[in-house]
Design a protein around this motif. Structure first.
Motif, PDB file in Angstrom:
ATOM      1  N   MET A 109       0.851  -1.168   0.000  1.00 50.32           N
ATOM      2  CA  MET A 109       0.000   0.000   0.000  1.00 50.32           C
ATOM      3  C   MET A 109       0.899   1.234   0.000  1.00 50.32           C
ATOM      4  SD  MET A 109      -3.441   0.582   2.227  1.00 50.32           S
ATOM      5  CE  MET A 109      -2.768   1.001   3.792  1.00 50.32           C
ATOM      6  N   ASP A 110       0.665   2.113  -0.954  1.00 46.30           N
ATOM      7  CA  ASP A 110       1.484   3.316  -1.048  1.00 46.30           C
ATOM      8  C   ASP A 110       0.641   4.546  -0.716  1.00 46.30           C
ATOM      9  OD1 ASP A 110      -0.083   3.813  -3.290  1.00 46.30           O
ATOM     10  OD2 ASP A 110       1.504   3.379  -4.735  1.00 46.30           O
ATOM     11  N   GLN A 111       1.221   5.731  -0.881  1.00 48.53           N
ATOM     12  CA  GLN A 111       0.551   6.984  -0.543  1.00 48.53           C
ATOM     13  C   GLN A 111      -0.714   7.213  -1.375  1.00 48.53           C
ATOM     14  OE1 GLN A 111       1.136   9.090   2.006  1.00 48.53           O
ATOM     15  NE2 GLN A 111       2.615   7.571   2.681  1.00 48.53           N
ATOM     16  N   ILE A 112      -0.730   6.726  -2.607  1.00 51.88           N
ATOM     17  CA  ILE A 112      -1.921   6.892  -3.450  1.00 51.88           C
ATOM     18  C   ILE A 112      -3.065   6.046  -2.908  1.00 51.88           C
ATOM     19  CG2 ILE A 112      -2.901   6.539  -5.763  1.00 51.88           C
ATOM     20  CD1 ILE A 112      -0.095   7.265  -6.866  1.00 51.88           C
ATOM     21  N   ASP A 113      -2.764   4.799  -2.522  1.00 50.75           N
ATOM     22  CA  ASP A 113      -3.793   3.938  -1.926  1.00 50.75           C
ATOM     23  C   ASP A 113      -4.338   4.574  -0.647  1.00 50.75           C
ATOM     24  OD1 ASP A 113      -3.532   1.967  -3.884  1.00 50.75           O
ATOM     25  OD2 ASP A 113      -2.008   0.877  -2.743  1.00 50.75           O
TER      26      ASP A 113
END
Length: 150
Positions: free
Chosen positions: A1-5
Protein backbone atom coordinates in the motif's frame (compact mmCIF):
# COMPACT_ATOMS: atom_id res chain seq x y z
CA UNK A 1 0.00 0.00 0.00
CA UNK A 2 1.48 3.32 -1.05
CA UNK A 3 0.55 6.98 -0.54
CA UNK A 4 -1.92 6.89 -3.45
CA UNK A 5 -3.79 3.94 -1.93
CA UNK A 6 -3.86 5.76 1.42
CA UNK A 7 -5.27 8.88 -0.25
CA UNK A 8 -7.94 6.80 -2.05
CA UNK A 9 -8.96 5.19 1.24
CA UNK A 10 -9.12 8.56 2.99
CA UNK A 11 -11.25 10.08 0.25
CA UNK A 12 -13.63 7.11 0.25
CA UNK A 13 -13.94 7.32 4.04
CA UNK A 14 -15.01 10.94 3.68
CA UNK A 15 -17.44 10.13 0.88
CA UNK A 16 -18.01 6.52 -0.13
CA UNK A 17 -20.05 7.75 -3.10
CA UNK A 18 -17.37 9.99 -4.55
CA UNK A 19 -17.45 9.58 -8.32
CA UNK A 20 -14.53 7.67 -9.79
CA UNK A 21 -13.58 10.61 -11.98
CA UNK A 22 -13.32 12.90 -8.96
CA UNK A 23 -11.30 10.29 -7.02
CA UNK A 24 -8.93 9.95 -9.96
CA UNK A 25 -8.46 13.71 -10.18
CA UNK A 26 -7.64 13.89 -6.48
CA UNK A 27 -4.92 11.24 -6.73
CA UNK A 28 -3.64 12.38 -10.15
CA UNK A 29 -4.34 9.09 -11.91
CA UNK A 30 -6.62 8.06 -14.75
CA UNK A 31 -10.05 6.66 -13.91
CA UNK A 32 -9.08 3.11 -15.03
CA UNK A 33 -5.90 3.20 -12.90
CA UNK A 34 -7.86 4.44 -9.89
CA UNK A 35 -10.55 1.79 -10.41
CA UNK A 36 -7.85 -0.90 -10.56
CA UNK A 37 -6.39 0.31 -7.27
CA UNK A 38 -9.82 0.30 -5.60
CA UNK A 39 -10.48 -3.21 -6.90
CA UNK A 40 -7.10 -4.38 -5.55
CA UNK A 41 -7.85 -2.83 -2.13
CA UNK A 42 -11.22 -4.63 -2.13
CA UNK A 43 -9.67 -7.95 -3.24
CA UNK A 44 -7.09 -7.69 -0.45
CA UNK A 45 -9.87 -7.07 2.07
CA UNK A 46 -8.53 -3.63 3.02
CA UNK A 47 -11.79 -2.10 1.79
CA UNK A 48 -14.45 -4.51 3.02
CA UNK A 49 -17.57 -2.61 2.00
CA UNK A 50 -19.44 0.64 1.71
CA UNK A 51 -22.24 1.82 3.97
CA UNK A 52 -24.71 4.58 4.66
CA UNK A 53 -24.43 6.61 7.86
CA UNK A 54 -27.87 7.09 9.40
CA UNK A 55 -29.06 9.81 11.77
CA UNK A 56 -30.97 7.70 14.31
CA UNK A 57 -32.48 10.76 16.03
CA UNK A 58 -34.05 11.90 12.76
CA UNK A 59 -35.39 8.37 12.24
CA UNK A 60 -37.16 8.62 15.61
CA UNK A 61 -34.60 6.78 17.75
CA UNK A 62 -33.05 9.47 19.97
CA UNK A 63 -32.02 7.19 22.85
CA UNK A 64 -28.56 5.71 22.33
CA UNK A 65 -27.04 3.51 25.01
CA UNK A 66 -24.11 1.23 25.69
CA UNK A 67 -24.97 -1.92 27.60
CA UNK A 68 -22.41 -4.13 29.29
CA UNK A 69 -23.54 -7.73 29.62
CA UNK A 70 -21.96 -10.38 31.81
CA UNK A 71 -22.47 -13.44 29.61
CA UNK A 72 -21.40 -16.97 30.42
CA UNK A 73 -19.59 -18.61 27.48
CA UNK A 74 -22.12 -21.46 27.59
CA UNK A 75 -24.91 -18.97 26.75
CA UNK A 76 -23.24 -17.64 23.59
CA UNK A 77 -24.96 -20.12 21.20
CA UNK A 78 -28.39 -18.80 22.18
CA UNK A 79 -27.30 -15.18 22.75
CA UNK A 80 -25.67 -14.56 19.35
CA UNK A 81 -28.81 -15.29 17.27
CA UNK A 82 -30.90 -13.13 19.64
CA UNK A 83 -28.57 -10.12 19.51
CA UNK A 84 -27.91 -10.36 15.75
CA UNK A 85 -31.64 -10.44 14.98
CA UNK A 86 -32.63 -7.50 17.19
CA UNK A 87 -33.22 -4.40 15.01
CA UNK A 88 -32.23 -1.89 17.70
CA UNK A 89 -28.74 -3.33 18.15
CA UNK A 90 -26.21 -1.18 16.31
CA UNK A 91 -23.14 -3.09 17.42
CA UNK A 92 -22.17 -5.95 19.70
CA UNK A 93 -18.59 -6.63 20.76
CA UNK A 94 -17.09 -9.46 22.79
CA UNK A 95 -14.71 -7.70 25.19
CA UNK A 96 -12.36 -8.32 28.10
CA UNK A 97 -13.14 -7.45 31.69
CA UNK A 98 -15.98 -8.15 34.08
CA UNK A 99 -18.54 -7.85 31.32
CA UNK A 100 -17.96 -9.97 28.24
CA UNK A 101 -20.26 -8.09 25.84
CA UNK A 102 -20.49 -4.40 24.97
CA UNK A 103 -23.67 -3.61 23.07
CA UNK A 104 -24.58 -0.31 21.40
CA UNK A 105 -28.29 0.26 20.85
CA UNK A 106 -30.71 2.95 19.67
CA UNK A 107 -34.32 3.16 20.88
CA UNK A 108 -37.28 5.47 20.46
CA UNK A 109 -37.97 5.69 24.21
CA UNK A 110 -36.27 4.85 27.48
CA UNK A 111 -39.21 2.56 28.23
CA UNK A 112 -38.42 0.43 25.18
CA UNK A 113 -34.74 0.45 26.14
CA UNK A 114 -35.80 -0.81 29.57
CA UNK A 115 -37.80 -3.66 28.00
CA UNK A 116 -34.75 -4.64 25.94
CA UNK A 117 -32.51 -4.58 29.01
CA UNK A 118 -34.99 -6.82 30.81
CA UNK A 119 -34.70 -9.32 27.93
CA UNK A 120 -30.88 -9.09 28.06
CA UNK A 121 -30.91 -9.83 31.80
CA UNK A 122 -32.17 -13.32 30.94
CA UNK A 123 -28.59 -13.89 29.69
CA UNK A 124 -26.75 -12.24 32.59
CA UNK A 125 -26.13 -9.09 34.62
CA UNK A 126 -26.11 -5.75 32.81
CA UNK A 127 -24.83 -2.24 33.31
CA UNK A 128 -26.12 0.54 31.05
CA UNK A 129 -24.87 3.98 30.10
CA UNK A 130 -27.25 6.28 28.21
CA UNK A 131 -25.52 8.69 25.83
CA UNK A 132 -26.10 12.40 26.51
CA UNK A 133 -23.99 13.70 23.62
CA UNK A 134 -21.41 12.50 21.11
CA UNK A 135 -18.53 14.94 20.58
CA UNK A 136 -16.82 12.52 18.16
CA UNK A 137 -19.02 10.23 16.11
CA UNK A 138 -17.83 6.87 14.86
CA UNK A 139 -15.36 7.24 12.04
CA UNK A 140 -12.94 5.10 10.16
CA UNK A 141 -9.29 5.05 11.11
CA UNK A 142 -7.50 8.15 9.91
CA UNK A 143 -5.35 6.06 7.58
CA UNK A 144 -3.48 9.02 6.17
CA UNK A 145 -2.40 9.97 9.73
CA UNK A 146 -1.46 6.41 10.67
CA UNK A 147 1.04 6.17 7.85
CA UNK A 148 2.51 9.67 8.24
CA UNK A 149 5.66 8.32 9.89
CA UNK A 150 6.18 5.52 7.39
Amino acid sequence: MDQIDIKIISLLQENGRMPLKQLAENVYLSSPATAARIEKLEDEGIISGYSVKLNYKRLGYPVTAFINLELSPTRKPEFYPFICAHPNVLECNCVTGRYSMLIKVAFDTTENLDHFINRLQEFGATETQIVFSTPQEARGMLVDKLFDDK
